[in-house]
Design an enzyme around this catalytic site. Structure first.
Site, short mmCIF file in Angstrom:
data_model
loop_
_atom_site.label_atom_id
_atom_site.label_comp_id
_atom_site.label_asym_id
_atom_site.label_seq_id
_atom_site.Cartn_x
_atom_site.Cartn_y
_atom_site.Cartn_z
N CYS A 127 -5.27 -2.61 2.73
CA CYS A 127 -4.60 -2.82 4.76
C CYS A 127 -6.10 -2.92 5.09
CB CYS A 127 -4.80 -0.97 4.90
SG CYS A 127 -4.11 -0.65 6.63
N GLU B 53 0.99 -1.56 0.05
CA GLU B 53 0.28 -0.12 0.22
C GLU B 53 0.79 0.94 0.62
OE1 GLU B 53 -3.53 2.53 3.07
OE2 GLU B 53 -2.32 0.68 3.52
N LYS C 32 -9.20 2.03 -2.88
CA LYS C 32 -9.59 1.09 -1.57
C LYS C 32 -11.46 1.17 -1.41
CE LYS C 32 -8.97 0.46 3.36
NZ LYS C 32 -7.48 1.20 4.02
#
Length: 508
Positions: free
Chosen positions: A382, A274, A332
């Site tokens: 994440c 990320e 995301k």
């Protein structure tokens, strides 16, 4: 009993609850003493059954939650103060507030259990009610206010715990309920033995053994099958400190590090973590992106970088074509409150935390898998892998799960091994391999049965090259999500409470 003795007894029960919660932390990674979960939650069940009122039971549940979360989620303070630069008193207060909020959920479950047993309830029925309430309260915690299901009880039961066999059917919240049931049965068996009620002790011991045996047998079922030829995957870990990552003068360090790691670890698919490239993708030098892509050739490349979208900035994972241009993209979808988006009125929090680009645009959910190296790759970024229903939706059309994380925010804390354990549960639930590429750890290859095939040491600059085979097929959890666990919990509550013994008639 005198009022002084009664107050002392009440104080001891709250202290015991706090200690049991702290003991529960040892059931999770990195300690992974999974049987301690039965001891801790079984002790909570015992304290609540002895509580004088639902209000008292709620206090016991609150203390248990504080012991669990203050110990297990202590990395929140590390993230805010040590890494984010927030003043220590404010960071400590924020960590305490979060722990107190999370503790409200076991407090609610304990209050309802205490009210349910106000009238006589058989020990086995009480154990079932406890299990159902734990499952429902943890699902609620994972959904309310966008959810924060960290340290859900079920995560403590990754392999080698036999209860992991229930995960492909009921998911982590179902496993939470079954683990709570095991704790309550353990307490029932122990207390019956102390009271010399040997038939009851045998009954509850057999129920506990049968539950563990059932999970072990289910773990032997292969819900998914290998798909396609095995591929070599390189998972890169740059180990760039968060405090330096976003400094303009350190940009070159990130670019050089990941270019070198890509060259040193040739593979069919190379995955960077990320925001590995800490600059808007559109602002990265075009010649660098082309060189990075060439370094990965003839394999393919998946890169984490922020991007500019029509709705704002996005936290993205992108594949690169030969000219360095983005070809496929995942944005995301489940953003971190106060980390990736700021609720109205909390701009001051962003300034205290010194978070660069702390207000992102959320991508759609679900998104189509990316086609990479002959596999269909479902990307999550994440802490998105904390949300099992989201991962299950993405896994339906995918053969491989890939998580990109920047765990530098957590420093040297429990967060990294705990996060790996969460990813392991996602692998078991979906029957898919889970690949983790992280900035500072723990970069890992997790097999579909939740086993860690290989992992890099945290806080090292290295690459993990793994041979990975994708899978097809559908586990019951991927097909139905949390619905079976929730329905089973509700049905258990209804049957246990409707079937309870009537209260004895008043004397006289």
């Amino acid at each position: 009993m005198s009022p002084t003795a009664a107050n002392f007894g009440r104080g001891k029960s709250l202290g015991a609850a706090l200690l049991l919660g702290a003991l529960g932390v040892l059931a999770f990674a990195p300690f992974e003493c999974w049987p301690l979960a039965f001891v801790a939650w079984g002790g909570l069940f015992a304290l609540v059954r002895l509580a004088a009122s639902p209000g008292r039971a709620a206090l016991i549940g609150l203390c248990f939650g504080l012991g669990l979360y203050l110990g297990g989620v202590s990395w929140v303070y590390v993230s805010m103060h040590d890494v984010g630069g927030m003043p220590a008193p404010i960071a400590a207060l924020a960590a305490l507030a979060l722990s107190a909020y999370l503790a409200l959920f076991p407090a609610l479950a304990c209050a309802v259990l205490s009210r349910a047993v106000r009238r006589p309830l058989a020990p086995f029925a009480a154990a079932l009610v406890f299990a159902a309430l734990i499952a429902l309260s943890e699902w609620l915690r994972g959904w309310l206010l966008t959810g924060f299901p960290w340290l859900a009880l079920g995560y403590s039961q990754t392999p080698p715990s036999p209860l992991a066999g229930f995960a492909p059917l009921f998911g982590v919240y179902g496993v939470s309920g079954i683990a709570a049931l095991c704790g309550a049965l353990l307490w029932n068996a122990a207390s019956s033995l102390v009271l010399r009620a040997h038939p009851l002790a045998i009954k509850h011991s057999c129920a506990l053994a049968s539950t563990l045996l059932g999970g072990w047998l289910l773990a032997g079922i292969s819900w998914t099958q290998p798909s396609g030829a095995p591929i070599r995957v390189a998972l890169l870990q740059g180990n760039i400190p968060q405090s330096l990552k976003w400094e303009p003068e350190r940009l070159r360090d990130s670019l050089v590090t990941y270019l070198a790691l890509t060259r040193e670890h040739p593979a069919d698919l190379t995955v960077l973590p990320e925001t590995a490239l800490p600059l808007l993708f559109e602002h990265l030098p075009g010649d660098y992106l082309a060189t990075l892509r060439q370094a990965a050739a003839p394999g393919e490349l998946l890169v984490g970088a922020p991007t500019r979208e029509p709705g704002g900035y996005a936290n993205s994972a992108l594949t690169l074509g030969p000219d360095g241009q983005a070809e496929q993209r995942y944005n995301k979808a489940h953003l971190v409150p106060f980390g990736e988006y700021i609720p109205p009125g909390f701009d001051w929090f962003l300034k205290l935390m010194k978070i660069p680009m702390g207000d992102f645009y959320a991508g759609p959910d679900p998104q189509r898998p990316l086609l990479l190296a002959g596999q269909k790759v479902a990307v999550n970024i994440c802490y998105e892998d904390l949300f099992p229903d989201q991962i299950a939706r993405g896994a339906q059309d995918a053969t491989v799960l890939v998580n990109l994380s920047n765990t530098a925010w957590f420093g040297h804390s429990l967060a990294q091994p705990q996060h790996l354990q969460i990813s392991r549960m996602r692998a078991v639930e979906t029957g898919r391999p889970m690949l983790r590429a992280t900035n500072t750890g723990m970069t890992a290859h997790v097999t579909p049965d939740g086993r860690v095939a290989d992992v890099l040491a945290p806080f090292t600059r290295d690459g993990l090259v793994a041979t990975v085979t994708g899978t097809t097929g559908t586990t019951p959890y991927v097909r139905f999500g949390n619905l079976p666990a929730l329905l089973l919990a509700v049905a258990t509550l209804a049957l246990a409470l409707l079937g309870r013994r009537p209260a004895p008639p008043p004397a006289g």
